[in-house]
Design an enzyme around this catalytic site. Sequence first.
Site, PDB file in Angstrom:
ATOM      1  CB  THR A  17     -55.227 119.157   4.815  1.00 39.50           C
ATOM      2  OG1 THR A  17     -56.073 118.800   3.862  1.00 39.50           O
ATOM      3  CG2 THR A  17     -54.711 118.314   5.857  1.00 39.50           C
ATOM      4  NE  ARG A  28     -60.096 112.947  -2.775  1.00 42.89           N
ATOM      5  CZ  ARG A  28     -59.392 113.634  -2.003  1.00 42.89           C
ATOM      6  NH1 ARG A  28     -59.886 114.234  -1.028  1.00 42.89           N
ATOM      7  NH2 ARG A  28     -58.073 113.851  -2.531  1.00 42.89           N
ATOM      8  CB  VAL A  29     -61.597 108.578   1.505  1.00 41.27           C
ATOM      9  CG1 VAL A  29     -60.804 108.649   2.523  1.00 41.27           C
ATOM     10  CG2 VAL A  29     -63.076 108.189   1.884  1.00 41.27           C
ATOM     11  N   GLY A  30     -59.423 110.932   0.639  1.00 42.86           N
ATOM     12  CA  GLY A  30     -57.998 111.279   0.281  1.00 42.86           C
ATOM     13  C   GLY A  30     -57.061 110.662   1.105  1.00 42.86           C
ATOM     14  CG  ASP A  31     -53.370 112.742   1.779  1.00 47.25           C
ATOM     15  OD1 ASP A  31     -54.303 113.270   1.337  1.00 47.25           O
ATOM     16  OD2 ASP A  31     -52.369 112.961   2.494  1.00 47.25           O
ATOM     17  CB  THR A  59     -51.538 119.269   3.723  1.00 46.20           C
ATOM     18  OG1 THR A  59     -52.094 120.172   3.020  1.00 46.20           O
ATOM     19  CG2 THR A  59     -50.070 120.281   3.919  1.00 46.20           C
ATOM     20  N   GLY A  60     -51.981 118.143   0.757  1.00 35.76           N
ATOM     21  CA  GLY A  60     -51.690 118.251  -0.634  1.00 35.76           C
ATOM     22  C   GLY A  60     -52.785 117.339  -1.367  1.00 35.76           C
ATOM     23  N   GLY A  80     -54.346 114.373  -2.333  1.00 36.90           N
ATOM     24  CA  GLY A  80     -54.371 113.222  -1.684  1.00 36.90           C
ATOM     25  C   GLY A  80     -54.115 112.174  -2.386  1.00 36.90           C
TER      26      GLY A  80
HETATM   27  N1  ASP Z   1     -54.847 115.885   1.481  1.00 37.72           N
HETATM   28  C1  ASP Z   1     -56.061 116.428   1.564  1.00 37.72           C
HETATM   29  C2  ASP Z   1     -56.945 115.539   0.688  1.00 37.72           C
HETATM   30  O1  ASP Z   1     -56.659 115.122  -0.483  1.00 37.72           O
HETATM   31  C3  ASP Z   1     -56.250 117.813   0.758  1.00 37.72           C
HETATM   32  C4  ASP Z   1     -55.138 118.841   1.087  1.00 37.72           C
HETATM   33  O2  ASP Z   1     -54.276 118.549   2.142  1.00 37.72           O
HETATM   34  O3  ASP Z   1     -55.455 119.751   0.991  1.00 37.72           O
HETATM   35  O4  ASP Z   1     -57.885 115.104   0.969  1.00 37.72           O
END
Ligand code: ASP
Length: 338
Positions: A207, A235-238, A258-259, A261
């Site tokens: 990210t 799938r949709v993340g944050d 980032t992380g 989600g």
């Molecule tokens: N936050 C992102 C998601 O979950 C992935 C990431 O930041 O590594 O899609």
Amino acid sequence: MKRLSSLYHFLAYTLIVCFVLFSSCADAERKSHQEKVERPEFVFLVHGGAGVFHPDQLPEGREQEYLDAVEEALSIGEEILSSGGSAMDAVEKAIIFLEDQPFLNAGKGSVFTAEGTNELDASIMDGKTMNAGAVGGVTTVKNPITAARKVMEQSPHVFMVGAGAEQFAASVGCEIVDPSHFYTQERFDALMRVQEANPSPEDNRGTVGAVALDRYGNLAAGTSTGGMTNKRFGRVGDSPIIGAGTYADNNGCAVSCTGHGEFFIRYTVAHDLNAKLKYQVTTLETAANEIIHHKLKEAGGSGGLIAVDKDGNYTMPFNTNGMIRGVVTPEYREVAVY
Ligand code: ASP
């Protein structure tokens, strides 16, 4: 005699009132001057993802590539902001650059879904107007952050997904590419490792994001990602969710996360930080640490964020062992991974 003494009293009283009025005006003037002096002309931060980084497991030269990419992204934002450009432009242009780097998980070089496709998400928010735009699950838009900005500026909507987002992006002049544009062997190998239940700790890292405070006091934030390796398609993340992965409010702060989600969505991390700053007596750093190192970590959510507030304070906490990140102000510059 009595009249003379009351005249003296009157004069003394008037002098005292004048003195008090004068000094409080001078104080107010000094304070507002100090505020102007204290808020930097601009503050710009970027990240290239939080995660587990083992120096000995990274491809040769990779750490330097991360640092160089962050340096370059900072310079893009710095040039725009130091010449009077807007926080929104700095955020979008720096993210376009990061999306084009094949070793970062956004745009080209995005991670793969379980079906072997790349589905990209991005969002951007303008703290001045509280307008926002986002796209989710796009497979043909070269720079999803630009599509997100177009959703904000050229549609009545905030969030568009899939084929509809792609059709809209094409209609407003975004560059459209074949899905194979996003393929990299490295990310495909990561998918294979994860599917063989033999993942490397690095396989889920990624990210990109940016936050900015410009000389007019406007804040902006943006985030772009390929998501998480082996995610289900759809799938949709944050990252594209306003309030989860991205938020900007001129009365609070600008945040890009980032992380993992799913945790950032459930804890509405970006909005939570802004709310803490607005409604509690706390500092940006304290509030961000509380969310990343306590709330999120205790819930099992790994990751980090970058944020800058309306006064130019900034923070970059993460609860993983690294986060590719950097900050630039007129007086200071820093890039780091660990
Ligand atoms: N936050 C992102 C998601 O979950 C992935 C990431 O930041 O590594 O899609």
